[in-house]
Design a protein around this motif. Structure first.
Motif, short mmCIF file in Angstrom:
data_model
loop_
_atom_site.label_atom_id
_atom_site.label_comp_id
_atom_site.label_asym_id
_atom_site.label_seq_id
_atom_site.Cartn_x
_atom_site.Cartn_y
_atom_site.Cartn_z
N ASP A 47 0.85 -1.18 0.00
CA ASP A 47 0.00 0.00 0.00
C ASP A 47 0.89 1.24 0.00
N ALA A 48 0.74 2.08 -1.00
CA ALA A 48 1.64 3.21 -1.20
C ALA A 48 1.72 4.14 0.00
N ARG A 49 0.61 4.33 0.70
CA ARG A 49 0.59 5.28 1.81
C ARG A 49 1.40 4.78 3.02
N TYR A 50 1.67 3.51 3.07
CA TYR A 50 2.51 2.94 4.13
C TYR A 50 3.89 2.57 3.59
N PHE A 51 3.89 1.85 2.49
CA PHE A 51 5.12 1.26 1.96
C PHE A 51 6.15 2.31 1.56
N ILE A 52 5.74 3.33 0.82
CA ILE A 52 6.70 4.31 0.30
C ILE A 52 7.27 5.21 1.39
N PRO A 53 6.46 5.88 2.22
CA PRO A 53 7.07 6.76 3.24
C PRO A 53 7.88 6.02 4.30
N ILE A 54 7.40 4.86 4.73
CA ILE A 54 8.14 4.10 5.75
C ILE A 54 9.47 3.61 5.17
N THR A 55 9.42 3.08 3.95
CA THR A 55 10.66 2.63 3.31
C THR A 55 11.61 3.78 3.08
N GLY A 56 11.07 4.94 2.72
CA GLY A 56 11.92 6.12 2.52
C GLY A 56 12.67 6.52 3.77
N MET A 57 12.00 6.45 4.92
CA MET A 57 12.67 6.76 6.19
C MET A 57 13.79 5.77 6.49
N LEU A 58 13.52 4.49 6.23
CA LEU A 58 14.55 3.47 6.47
C LEU A 58 15.75 3.69 5.55
N ILE A 59 15.48 3.92 4.27
CA ILE A 59 16.56 4.10 3.29
C ILE A 59 17.42 5.31 3.65
N GLY A 60 16.77 6.43 4.01
CA GLY A 60 17.52 7.65 4.34
C GLY A 60 18.46 7.44 5.51
#
Length: 262
Positions: free
Chosen positions: A124-137
């Protein structure tokens, strides 16, 4: 709770006036950082504006292929940035860092989204993308510090490493002090930040949720898990990056066989 207070474009322009403070300080001390700071802010502004445009499009589509593709692009950019900032060889480190970040981030993502949040749709984009972005950063920041520390300290202290090998130590044993130092320097800031969350700082995700109208108790639960996943994913990424890249760097005699630094 009421919705979040909007910021008009005029008010946002007024906010940019705060940049006069670092500009004046950098000019007074002649740091040579004014141009790089202005470019960084300009890039951030353009990138965030574009993110706002296409994220809404991605959220509306909510296709797992598009969501995964976007995350892969973020991982590639983060890997390239980590190598560039570390001053290490592109040929030796691009594949190890990509592999380490892919494995750790997706593994932690699936655990958080599937086991903890129990989402029916893991991508789900609203969970998957922002959460993954925080981890990657956060993984990227830790990798930069860890690789810098590990390979530059190894380059400076090769005599210590060779001495350990000459006394019968395996490569892993001889490298252990260097890896330990890299872990300490890269993860200490993350651990320090984790220890004071709620006392002297309210992290971005928690603040954003509260401003958006979420119950503070819900925001606290999310932020707790985010801090844990950041710590664990950063650790896994750092260890894997070093372990995988070592297989490219060292020869059959356990000596650095190739040029590590640019």
């Amino acid at each position: 709770m009421n919705g979040v207070q909007d910021i008009s474009w005029m008010d946002l322009a007024t906010g940019y006036l705060l940049l006069l403070i670092p500009i004046l300080v950098f000019r007074y001390y002649q740091t040579g950082m004014i141009r790089s700071t202005l470019i960084a802010v300009l890039r951030m502004s353009i990138q965030l504006y574009l993110v706002g445009l296409y994220l809404q499009y991605i959220f509306d589509l909510n296709s797992h292929w598009i969501n995964i593709g976007w995350v892969l692009i973020m991982i590639v950019i983060a890997s390239l940035t980590a190598i560039s900032r570390s001053g290490l060889s592109w040929k030796l480190f691009l594949l190890p860092i990509l592999a380490a970040m892919l494995l750790s981030v997706f593994a932690i993502d699936m655990y958080f989204l599937g086991v903890v949040l129990k989402l029916d749709y893991l991508f789900d984009a609203r969970y998957f993308i922002p959460i993954t972005g925080m981890l990657i950063g956060n993984c990227m920041s830790n990798i930069i510090i860890a690789l810098n520390t590990f390979y530059k300290s190894l380059d400076r202290a090769q005599a210590q490493y060779r001495f350990a090998l000459a006394n019968g130590a395996a490569r892993g044993e001889a490298l252990r002090p260097f890896i330990a130092e890299a872990l300490r320097k890269s993860l200490n800031p993350t651990i320090a930040t984790t220890s004071v969350v709620g006392l002297i700082s309210l992290p971005g995700m928690m603040t954003g949720q509260i401003l958006g109208g979420s119950d503070p108790a819900v925001a606290i639960k999310y932020q707790t898990m985010i801090m844990i996943t950041i710590l664990v994913s950063s650790l896994i990424t750092t260890v894997l990056s070093i372990a995988v890249s070592n297989s490219f760097v060292f020869d059959d005699m356990d000596m650095p066989a190739k040029k590590i630094l640019h």
